[in-house]
Write an enzyme that holds these catalytic residues in place. Structure first.
Site, PDB file in Angstrom:
ATOM      1  N   ALA A 181       9.915   3.901   7.310  1.00 52.87           N
ATOM      2  CA  ALA A 181      10.129   3.396   8.676  1.00 52.87           C
ATOM      3  C   ALA A 181       8.959   3.564   9.804  1.00 52.87           C
ATOM      4  O   ALA A 181       9.433   3.112  11.307  1.00 52.87           O
ATOM      5  CB  ALA A 181      11.698   4.009   9.161  1.00 52.87           C
ATOM      6  N   ARG A 183       4.804   9.802   8.363  1.00 53.65           N
ATOM      7  CA  ARG A 183       3.282  10.526   9.351  1.00 53.65           C
ATOM      8  C   ARG A 183       5.246  11.024  10.383  1.00 53.65           C
ATOM      9  O   ARG A 183       6.005  10.223  11.075  1.00 53.65           O
ATOM     10  CB  ARG A 183       3.621   9.151  10.445  1.00 53.65           C
ATOM     11  N   TYR A 202      -0.698  -4.321  -7.627  1.00 50.53           N
ATOM     12  CA  TYR A 202       0.622  -4.485  -6.769  1.00 50.53           C
ATOM     13  C   TYR A 202       1.659  -5.261  -7.440  1.00 50.53           C
ATOM     14  O   TYR A 202       2.373  -4.913  -7.620  1.00 50.53           O
ATOM     15  CB  TYR A 202      -0.369  -4.604  -5.457  1.00 50.53           C
ATOM     16  N   GLY A 228       7.225 -12.956   1.823  1.00 49.46           N
ATOM     17  CA  GLY A 228       5.506 -13.708   1.627  1.00 49.46           C
ATOM     18  C   GLY A 228       4.762 -12.858   2.677  1.00 49.46           C
ATOM     19  O   GLY A 228       5.311 -11.722   3.728  1.00 49.46           O
ATOM     20  N   PHE A 246       0.083  -3.691   6.888  1.00 53.92           N
ATOM     21  CA  PHE A 246       0.087  -3.619   4.737  1.00 53.92           C
ATOM     22  C   PHE A 246      -1.556  -3.954   4.883  1.00 53.92           C
ATOM     23  O   PHE A 246      -2.454  -3.369   3.230  1.00 53.92           O
ATOM     24  CB  PHE A 246       0.873  -4.923   4.835  1.00 53.92           C
TER      25      PHE A 246
HETATM   26  P1  NDP Z   1       2.829  -0.647   6.902  1.00 49.27           P
HETATM   27  O1  NDP Z   1       2.025  -0.725   5.898  1.00 49.27           O
HETATM   28  O2  NDP Z   1       3.644  -1.983   7.890  1.00 49.27           O
HETATM   29  O3  NDP Z   1       4.348   0.122   6.305  1.00 49.27           O
HETATM   30  C1  NDP Z   1       4.638   0.443   4.863  1.00 49.27           C
HETATM   31  C2  NDP Z   1       5.342   1.594   5.449  1.00 49.27           C
HETATM   32  O4  NDP Z   1       5.866   2.198   3.829  1.00 49.27           O
HETATM   33  C3  NDP Z   1       5.041   2.625   6.541  1.00 49.27           C
HETATM   34  O5  NDP Z   1       5.717   3.126   6.653  1.00 49.27           O
HETATM   35  C4  NDP Z   1       4.348   4.397   5.634  1.00 49.27           C
HETATM   36  O6  NDP Z   1       5.074   5.475   6.251  1.00 49.27           O
HETATM   37  C5  NDP Z   1       5.728   3.934   4.314  1.00 49.27           C
HETATM   38  N1  NDP Z   1       5.182   4.221   3.184  1.00 49.27           N
HETATM   39  C6  NDP Z   1       3.644   4.591   1.901  1.00 49.27           C
HETATM   40  N2  NDP Z   1       3.931   5.411   1.304  1.00 49.27           N
HETATM   41  C7  NDP Z   1       4.783   5.910   1.185  1.00 49.27           C
HETATM   42  C8  NDP Z   1       5.034   6.954   0.855  1.00 49.27           C
HETATM   43  N3  NDP Z   1       4.101   7.223  -0.381  1.00 49.27           N
HETATM   44  N4  NDP Z   1       5.826   7.552   0.786  1.00 49.27           N
HETATM   45  C9  NDP Z   1       6.867   7.593   2.430  1.00 49.27           C
HETATM   46  N5  NDP Z   1       6.759   6.501   3.317  1.00 49.27           N
HETATM   47  C10 NDP Z   1       5.805   5.924   2.646  1.00 49.27           C
HETATM   48  O7  NDP Z   1       3.833  -2.061   5.076  1.00 49.27           O
HETATM   49  P2  NDP Z   1       4.807  -3.311   5.806  1.00 49.27           P
HETATM   50  O8  NDP Z   1       5.972  -2.884   6.312  1.00 49.27           O
HETATM   51  O9  NDP Z   1       4.750  -4.877   5.174  1.00 49.27           O
HETATM   52  O10 NDP Z   1       5.141  -3.040   4.085  1.00 49.27           O
HETATM   53  C11 NDP Z   1       6.553  -2.632   3.589  1.00 49.27           C
HETATM   54  C12 NDP Z   1       6.891  -2.983   2.686  1.00 49.27           C
HETATM   55  O11 NDP Z   1       6.892  -4.575   2.360  1.00 49.27           O
HETATM   56  C13 NDP Z   1       6.204  -2.470   1.385  1.00 49.27           C
HETATM   57  O12 NDP Z   1       7.447  -1.981   0.430  1.00 49.27           O
HETATM   58  C14 NDP Z   1       5.221  -3.668   1.243  1.00 49.27           C
HETATM   59  O13 NDP Z   1       4.645  -4.039  -0.486  1.00 49.27           O
HETATM   60  C15 NDP Z   1       6.295  -4.592   1.485  1.00 49.27           C
HETATM   61  N6  NDP Z   1       5.609  -6.575   1.071  1.00 49.27           N
HETATM   62  C16 NDP Z   1       5.150  -6.127   2.212  1.00 49.27           C
HETATM   63  C17 NDP Z   1       4.172  -7.487   2.941  1.00 49.27           C
HETATM   64  C18 NDP Z   1       3.325  -8.081   3.533  1.00 49.27           C
HETATM   65  O14 NDP Z   1       2.854  -9.031   4.059  1.00 49.27           O
HETATM   66  N7  NDP Z   1       3.044  -6.588   4.610  1.00 49.27           N
HETATM   67  C19 NDP Z   1       4.841  -8.744   2.018  1.00 49.27           C
HETATM   68  C20 NDP Z   1       5.670  -8.587   1.045  1.00 49.27           C
HETATM   69  C21 NDP Z   1       6.400  -7.207   0.802  1.00 49.27           C
HETATM   70  P3  NDP Z   1       3.909   6.518   5.829  1.00 49.27           P
HETATM   71  O15 NDP Z   1       2.350   5.846   6.177  1.00 49.27           O
HETATM   72  O16 NDP Z   1       4.704   7.479   7.601  1.00 49.27           O
HETATM   73  O17 NDP Z   1       4.706   7.297   4.800  1.00 49.27           O
HETATM   74  C1  8X3 Z   2       2.589  -7.735   0.587  1.00 49.66           C
HETATM   75  C2  8X3 Z   2       1.703  -9.705   0.383  1.00 49.66           C
HETATM   76  O1  8X3 Z   2       1.055 -11.195   0.105  1.00 49.66           O
HETATM   77  O2  8X3 Z   2      -0.523  -9.175  -0.354  1.00 49.66           O
HETATM   78  O3  8X3 Z   2       3.522  -8.449  -0.743  1.00 49.66           O
HETATM   79  O4  8X3 Z   2       1.426 -10.457  -1.742  1.00 49.66           O
HETATM   80  S1  8X3 Z   2       0.853 -10.271  -0.446  1.00 49.66           S
END
Ligand code: NDP
Ligand code: 8X3
Length: 256
Positions: A10, A35, A154, A185, A191
């Site tokens: 979160a 974090r 991935y 998407g 990310f």
């Molecule tokens: P962000 O990098 O903005 O957020 C990722 C979150 O995951 C952070 O809050 C991070 O918190 C947490 N996280 C990562 N690794 C760990 C860990 N080992 N333990 C605990 N928490 C962890 O990316 P998104 O918001 O984009 O990603 C969220 C989800 O959405 C992911 O599962 C991603 O694969 C998925 N997704 C994203 C897309 C995109 O295009 N952005 C598209 C499709 C799916 P912290 O670093 O504080 O631990």
């Molecule tokens: C995260 C977005 O485009 O890398 O799932 O698949 S993409």
């Protein structure tokens, strides 16, 4: 009694936007991530704005012991039910052809996206079973539906999430537990900065020339699926921006 939503990851992006929309709608929150400073900041901001109860749990989902210790310390007198689990914590690390991939990138993606999701889910299932209800929302991806060039591991982890959502739905049907897979998407969050290991310029380029999803768009979809009548379950929801057809077919066009 207010409902409680547990959100893994979160501290930014989609998870943080989910925290906002659920707080705005008067849910109690359990927010997690690695974090601590960010967790505390988000807790303060949301408490000041929406006056809801918030617990932050700082742990790494890849570490089973840390996950168990954190989840087992939730005080049932303050959070008597956990109504929704959003399995959102996840990441991509690197973007290279399978013959050039780094073992450490593969391990971190498999450990976080697959094993981390399993750790959190397994620890919360006794609560859901005891309650006789619960809703698991797994954040998968269009990468869980199809592969794209250099996405290999991935994509494999998100295909695993897709399979787990289907399996969980079968195994948990008798307990009244809903399972929803949300498959976004391209969405502009941290990310790509994480994927490219802090290279912000390279990350920015990913979203140039088109209008990607915003994390709030995905959070809206999550909130929609989580607030339907008791007898209704959205199993699978794919959400993309207008210029993305699937995991690998995009056109470049800015939507005004
Ligand atoms: P962000 O990098 O903005 O957020 C990722 C979150 O995951 C952070 O809050 C991070 O918190 C947490 N996280 C990562 N690794 C760990 C860990 N080992 N333990 C605990 N928490 C962890 O990316 P998104 O918001 O984009 O990603 C969220 C989800 O959405 C992911 O599962 C991603 O694969 C998925 N997704 C994203 C897309 C995109 O295009 N952005 C598209 C499709 C799916 P912290 O670093 O504080 O631990
Ligand atoms: C995260 C977005 O485009 O890398 O799932 O698949 S993409």
């Amino acid at each position: 009694m207010n409902k409680t939503v547990f959100i893994s990851g979160a501290t930014s992006g989609i998870g943080k936007s989910c925290a906002f929309i659920f707080a705005k709608n008067n849910y109690q929150l359990i927010l997690t991530g690695r974090r601590k400073d960010r967790l505390e900041q988000i807790k303060n901001d949301l408490q000041n704005e929406f006056h809801v109860k918030i617990l932050t749990l700082c742990f790494d989902v890849t570490d089973l012991k840390q996950t168990q210790n954190a989840i087992r310390q939730i005080d049932k007198t303050i959070f008597p039910t956990i109504d929704i689990l959003i399995n959102n914590a996840g990441l991509a690390s690197g973007l290279s052809s399978i013959d050039e991939g780094l073992y450490e990138d593969w391990n971190v993606m498999i450990d976080t996206n697959v094993k981390g999701l399993l750790h959190v889910t397994r620890e919360l299932l006794p609560t859901f079973k005891e309650q006789g209800f619960g809703h698991i929302v797994n954040i998968s991806s269009t990468a869980g539906k199809d592969a794209y060039p250099n996405g290999n591991v991935y994509c494999a982890t998100k295909h695993a999430v897709d399979a787990l959502s289907k399996s969980m739905r079968i195994d948990l049907l008798n307990y009244g537990i809903k399972v929803t897979s949300i498959n976004p998407g391209a969405c502009e969050t941290e990310f790509s900065i994480v994927r490219f290991k802090g290279d912000e310029q390279r990350a920015k380029k990913v979203y140039e020339g088109f209008t990607p999803l915003k994390p709030e768009d995905v959070a809206d979809a999550v909130f929609y699926t989580a607030t339907l009548p008791k007898h209704v379950c959205i199993n699978d929801l794919t959400i993309t921006c207008l210029t993305q057809a699937n995991a690998h077919y995009h056109i470049k066009k800015v939507i005004e």
